[in-house]
Motif scaffolding. Structure first.
Motif, PDB file in Angstrom:
ATOM      1  N   THR A  20       7.432 -28.568   1.913  1.00  0.00           N
ATOM      2  CA  THR A  20       7.773 -28.774   0.220  1.00  0.00           C
ATOM      3  C   THR A  20       6.859 -27.887  -0.330  1.00  0.00           C
ATOM      4  O   THR A  20       5.802 -27.473  -0.230  1.00  0.00           O
ATOM      5  N   LEU A  21       7.550 -26.797  -1.418  1.00  0.00           N
ATOM      6  CA  LEU A  21       6.811 -25.907  -2.309  1.00  0.00           C
ATOM      7  C   LEU A  21       6.439 -26.712  -3.100  1.00  0.00           C
ATOM      8  O   LEU A  21       6.996 -27.443  -4.035  1.00  0.00           O
ATOM      9  N   LEU A  22       4.977 -26.581  -3.491  1.00  0.00           N
ATOM     10  CA  LEU A  22       4.210 -27.320  -4.390  1.00  0.00           C
ATOM     11  C   LEU A  22       3.749 -26.607  -5.622  1.00  0.00           C
ATOM     12  O   LEU A  22       3.662 -27.266  -6.857  1.00  0.00           O
ATOM     13  N   ALA A  23       3.659 -25.439  -5.349  1.00  0.00           N
ATOM     14  CA  ALA A  23       3.347 -24.406  -6.811  1.00  0.00           C
ATOM     15  C   ALA A  23       3.880 -22.914  -6.181  1.00  0.00           C
ATOM     16  O   ALA A  23       3.230 -22.471  -5.136  1.00  0.00           O
ATOM     17  N   LYS A  24       4.801 -22.492  -7.063  1.00  0.00           N
ATOM     18  CA  LYS A  24       5.142 -21.040  -6.541  1.00  0.00           C
ATOM     19  C   LYS A  24       4.204 -20.025  -7.212  1.00  0.00           C
ATOM     20  O   LYS A  24       3.732 -19.986  -8.235  1.00  0.00           O
ATOM     21  N   SER A  25       3.502 -19.062  -6.422  1.00  0.00           N
ATOM     22  CA  SER A  25       2.990 -18.038  -6.821  1.00  0.00           C
ATOM     23  C   SER A  25       3.854 -16.709  -7.405  1.00  0.00           C
ATOM     24  O   SER A  25       4.527 -16.201  -6.286  1.00  0.00           O
ATOM     25  N   LEU A  26       3.942 -16.688  -8.389  1.00  0.00           N
ATOM     26  CA  LEU A  26       4.666 -15.624  -9.242  1.00  0.00           C
ATOM     27  C   LEU A  26       4.179 -14.362  -8.761  1.00  0.00           C
ATOM     28  O   LEU A  26       4.866 -13.387  -8.718  1.00  0.00           O
ATOM     29  N   ARG A  27       2.873 -14.269  -8.755  1.00  0.00           N
ATOM     30  CA  ARG A  27       2.198 -12.934  -8.456  1.00  0.00           C
ATOM     31  C   ARG A  27       1.813 -12.816  -6.863  1.00  0.00           C
ATOM     32  O   ARG A  27       1.397 -13.793  -6.352  1.00  0.00           O
ATOM     33  N   ALA A  28       2.178 -11.584  -6.591  1.00  0.00           N
ATOM     34  CA  ALA A  28       1.650 -11.262  -5.008  1.00  0.00           C
ATOM     35  C   ALA A  28       0.104 -11.240  -4.891  1.00  0.00           C
ATOM     36  O   ALA A  28      -0.516 -10.844  -5.962  1.00  0.00           O
ATOM     37  N   LEU A  29      -0.323 -11.721  -3.997  1.00  0.00           N
ATOM     38  CA  LEU A  29      -1.872 -11.487  -3.843  1.00  0.00           C
ATOM     39  C   LEU A  29      -1.931 -10.009  -3.501  1.00  0.00           C
ATOM     40  O   LEU A  29      -1.127  -9.188  -3.171  1.00  0.00           O
ATOM     41  N   PRO A  30      -3.331  -9.690  -4.120  1.00  0.00           N
ATOM     42  CA  PRO A  30      -3.612  -8.281  -4.050  1.00  0.00           C
ATOM     43  C   PRO A  30      -3.276  -7.527  -2.774  1.00  0.00           C
ATOM     44  O   PRO A  30      -3.503  -8.209  -1.625  1.00  0.00           O
ATOM     45  N   GLU A  31      -3.015  -6.264  -2.762  1.00  0.00           N
ATOM     46  CA  GLU A  31      -2.749  -5.460  -1.426  1.00  0.00           C
ATOM     47  C   GLU A  31      -3.973  -5.613  -0.712  1.00  0.00           C
ATOM     48  O   GLU A  31      -5.212  -5.475  -1.115  1.00  0.00           O
ATOM     49  N   LYS A  32      -3.874  -5.824   0.622  1.00  0.00           N
ATOM     50  CA  LYS A  32      -5.141  -5.709   1.622  1.00  0.00           C
ATOM     51  C   LYS A  32      -5.960  -7.149   1.086  1.00  0.00           C
ATOM     52  O   LYS A  32      -7.510  -6.896   1.024  1.00  0.00           O
ATOM     53  N   TRP A  33      -5.489  -8.104   0.510  1.00  0.00           N
ATOM     54  CA  TRP A  33      -6.285  -9.170  -0.253  1.00  0.00           C
ATOM     55  C   TRP A  33      -7.225  -9.763   0.950  1.00  0.00           C
ATOM     56  O   TRP A  33      -8.214 -10.331   0.395  1.00  0.00           O
ATOM     57  N   HIS A  34      -6.899  -9.977   2.279  1.00  0.00           N
ATOM     58  CA  HIS A  34      -7.822 -10.537   3.020  1.00  0.00           C
ATOM     59  C   HIS A  34      -9.141 -10.033   3.195  1.00  0.00           C
ATOM     60  O   HIS A  34      -9.973 -10.601   3.446  1.00  0.00           O
ATOM     61  N   GLY A  35      -9.544  -8.653   2.638  1.00  0.00           N
ATOM     62  CA  GLY A  35     -10.811  -8.295   2.577  1.00  0.00           C
ATOM     63  C   GLY A  35     -11.124  -7.569   1.189  1.00  0.00           C
ATOM     64  O   GLY A  35     -11.819  -6.413   1.037  1.00  0.00           O
ATOM     65  N   LEU A  36     -10.696  -8.378   0.128  1.00  0.00           N
ATOM     66  CA  LEU A  36     -10.734  -8.077  -1.218  1.00  0.00           C
ATOM     67  C   LEU A  36     -12.306  -7.482  -1.714  1.00  0.00           C
ATOM     68  O   LEU A  36     -13.088  -8.061  -1.420  1.00  0.00           O
ATOM     69  N   LYS A  37     -12.445  -6.008  -1.748  1.00  0.00           N
ATOM     70  CA  LYS A  37     -13.492  -5.339  -1.897  1.00  0.00           C
ATOM     71  C   LYS A  37     -13.679  -5.130  -3.177  1.00  0.00           C
ATOM     72  O   LYS A  37     -15.034  -4.838  -3.638  1.00  0.00           O
ATOM     73  N   ASP A  38     -12.902  -4.870  -4.414  1.00  0.00           N
ATOM     74  CA  ASP A  38     -13.147  -4.540  -5.493  1.00  0.00           C
ATOM     75  C   ASP A  38     -13.992  -5.563  -6.222  1.00  0.00           C
ATOM     76  O   ASP A  38     -13.442  -6.226  -6.687  1.00  0.00           O
ATOM     77  N   VAL A  39     -15.283  -5.023  -6.427  1.00  0.00           N
ATOM     78  CA  VAL A  39     -16.426  -5.993  -6.901  1.00  0.00           C
ATOM     79  C   VAL A  39     -16.031  -6.292  -8.554  1.00  0.00           C
ATOM     80  O   VAL A  39     -15.811  -7.564  -8.825  1.00  0.00           O
ATOM     81  N   GLU A  40     -15.332  -5.414  -9.396  1.00  0.00           N
ATOM     82  CA  GLU A  40     -14.920  -5.773 -10.744  1.00  0.00           C
ATOM     83  C   GLU A  40     -13.902  -6.925 -10.767  1.00  0.00           C
ATOM     84  O   GLU A  40     -13.613  -7.788 -11.233  1.00  0.00           O
ATOM     85  N   GLN A  41     -12.804  -6.625  -9.668  1.00  0.00           N
ATOM     86  CA  GLN A  41     -11.715  -7.580  -9.617  1.00  0.00           C
ATOM     87  C   GLN A  41     -12.270  -8.847  -8.991  1.00  0.00           C
ATOM     88  O   GLN A  41     -11.816 -10.094  -9.715  1.00  0.00           O
TER      89      GLN A  41
END
Length: 579
Positions: A218-239
């Motif tokens: 069951t879809l419970l909430a659609k993510s309209l935005r894609a997760l950031p590229e290479k999100w598994h290791g999100l490094k951008d400190v500001e972001q």
């Protein structure tokens, strides 16, 4: 490209609505959580035990300087993962081998972190090891939910992972089980980032990973935005700081930091409650900015037509409660100081302040050692930790260092020299201390101490017996009129706690406040105001009292080994994002 993704997913949502399907349902019944499943079926692995495992190599992959090997049991269709340095030797599929090392769980898989290959006859079968730590879920029926963080559609089947704050779990979609139409429908609507619920049966794959064989999704909430590229290791400190929710989705370490923070506050409460302290709440909007030496934030109350200050400390209100008969009180809450931002300062921060009648600063030093040790054991499980590369030992009694003794040891100059404002100023100018010409005497002493002493204080140290001019709310030292009974706990060059035997003589307190007004007139924006309400309370009688404040954020920085306060505050103060 991001806008195209958003528009495409919006269109999918609209189509679902037209078909009478709700992409944002109101509720979903779960039978258990992801961490509970792992607790039931994954036994904890001994950290220091060495294991010897034999089997037949099924696959070898290179990972930087290591091999990642899928090692199959010699007789049963079951595998274990092995990580071993490439320097140990070369390995190939179908080779019968044995390895020695320690067990860990990596991405949900029991893994042998091997350091050498050994003779096969010395080792145990893969199945013997797996049976100890990976229990069979026996096709337990479950209903679970989480964010879809991976999905690999292979045509007739798909593997994915769902994740929540406490862990992740593999999910398996099979066309034969679901039926072709249902399988296609699921694959068509799901995107990485969606929050989904799945119902099905728990089993283990051949590699031993706990997995839900999905019977219903069951879809419970659609993510309209894609997760950031290479999100598994999100490094951008500001972001990471500006969009903390993305940081928490992407980085397990971030989630662990805030779990430890929660545990630390729980441990702190347990300790103070056990000592008979009562938790209270005092005003954040205050008519007088006092209780600490700091520049306040000012706001305005329209109905009363008066300026108010966001509190810089709850100290004076807490001491008024002791006057009222609550002999032991504490408050955990936000303070606000309109000062610079750096790696150890944020304009709003969390402190605990606690006050105990009939205690002095000697009692508080003993309590502080007990409290810090309890928090360490409750959160990280050890009294020896590393912070910014420094090995810290909290098992030993904390060092005690007198303020002026430390300065004399470094400079050869005694207390009388530093208490002479002109001499202290000239000395500070010689050292090129910024603004030495205009600093008040108290600020000069503070800067000189930072310059000479704080940089050397690595192991837990109580700096004790501060100059009176630097401590307007502390009681005069019983053995020296120039000093007060105050300590700061310094760890790795950073102040963690500040405490003193409280000044309870109302006339002496008034004189100290007036001295603060004089310093404010001389340009010290952090000097305190006179609080007549507090002085009136003192005139009714404050019993002998010890009080202490501990910075929760810096304490957590120490527990999780980070140099930046922004890592331990969920939403740190940042400049507005540019358009």
């Amino acid at each position: 490209m991001p806008e195209e993704i958003i528009e495409s997913r919006k269109e999918l949502v609209e189509n679902m609505k037209k078909e009478g399907k709700n992409p944002y349902p109101y509720k979903y019944e779960i039978t258990t959580t992801l961490d509970k499943i792992r607790e039931r079926y994954e036994k904890s692995v001994p950290k220091d035990k060495v294991f010897k495992i034999k089997g037949r190599i099924k696959r070898v992959s290179k990972r930087e300087d290591k091999y990642l090997i899928r090692l199959a049991d010699l007789n049963e269709p079951i595998e274990i993962q092995v990580s071993i340095p490439q320097s140990v030797g070369k390995f190939a599929p179908k080779q019968e081998v044995a390895f020695e090392g320690k067990l860990e769980r990596i991405d949900g898989k029991l893994t042998l972190i091997a350091d050498k290959a050994i003779p096969v006859e010395e080792a145990e079968d893969v199945i013997a090891i797996k049976n100890q730590f990976d229990l069979d879920p026996n096709r337990e029926k479950v209903s679970v939910a989480g964010r879809l963080i991976a999905l690999r559609d292979q045509g007739k089947a798909a593997f994915g992972h769902i994740q929540d704050a406490d862990g992740k779990l593999q999910v398996y979609f099979n066309k034969d089980n679901l039926g072709e139409e249902k399988y296609k429908e699921i694959m068509d609507i799901l995107d990485i980032g969606d929050i989904i619920g799945v119902k099905g049966e728990l089993f283990r794959t051949m590699t031993g990973e706990l997995t839900v064989e999905v019977k219903e999704a069951t879809l419970l909430a659609k993510s309209l935005r894609a997760l950031p590229e290479k999100w598994h290791g999100l490094k951008d400190v500001e972001q990471r700081y500006r969009h903390r929710y993305l940081d928490l989705i992407a980085n397990k370490k971030a989630r662990e930091i805030f779990k430890i923070r929660s545990k630390a506050i729980k441990s702190l409460r347990e300790y103070l409650d056990s000592k008979g302290f009562m938790e209270v709440e005092t005003p954040i909007l205050q008519s007088v900015a006092s209780g600490a030496m700091a520049k306040p934030f000012i706001t305005h109350h329209n109905a009363l037509d008066m300026d108010l200050f966001l509190r810089i400390a709850p100290e004076l209100y807490l001491k008024m409660l002791v006057v009222g008969g609550f002999n032991r009180v504490y408050e955990i809450g936000r303070n606000f100081r309109n000062e610079g931002i750096d790696t150890t300062h944020n304009p709003e921060f969390t402190m605990v302040e606690f006050y105990g009648a009939y205690l002095d600063y000697n009692d508080l030093m003993e309590m502080t050692e007990e409290l810090i040790r309890k928090i360490l054991l409750d959160t990280v499980g050890t009294l020896k930790i590393t912070w910014e590369g420094q090995e810290l030992d909290f098992e030993k009694p904390f060092r005690r260092l007198r303020f002026f003794d430390a300065l004399k040891e470094k400079t050869g100059k005694d207390k009388e020299f530093f208490l002479d404002e002109d001499k202290a100023r000239e000395f500070a100018k010689e050292l090129n201390i910024p603004k030495a010409e205009s600093l008040t005497h108290s600020k000069l002493l503070d800067k000189l101490f930072e310059h000479f002493i704080e940089e050397d204080l690595i192991q837990p140290t109580f700096v004790i017996d501060f100059p009176k001019v630097l401590s307007p709310l502390a009681k005069t030292h019983r053995e020296d009129e120039d000093l007060v009974e105050r300590f700061e706990l310094i760890v790795n060059k950073k102040e963690i706690a500040n405490a003193y035997t409280e000044l309870n003589d109302p006339e002496e307190q008034r004189k100290r406040f007036l001295q603060q007004l004089k310093e404010k007139a001389e340009g010290d924006e952090e000097a305190m105001e006179v609080d007549e309400n507090f002085l009136m309370a003192l005139e009714y009688g404050l019993p002998p009292t010890g009080g202490e404040g501990i910075g929760i954020d810096r304490l957590v920085m120490m527990l999780v080994d980070t140099p930046s306060i922004r890592e331990v505050i969920l939403f740190p103060t940042l400049r507005p994002e540019k358009d």
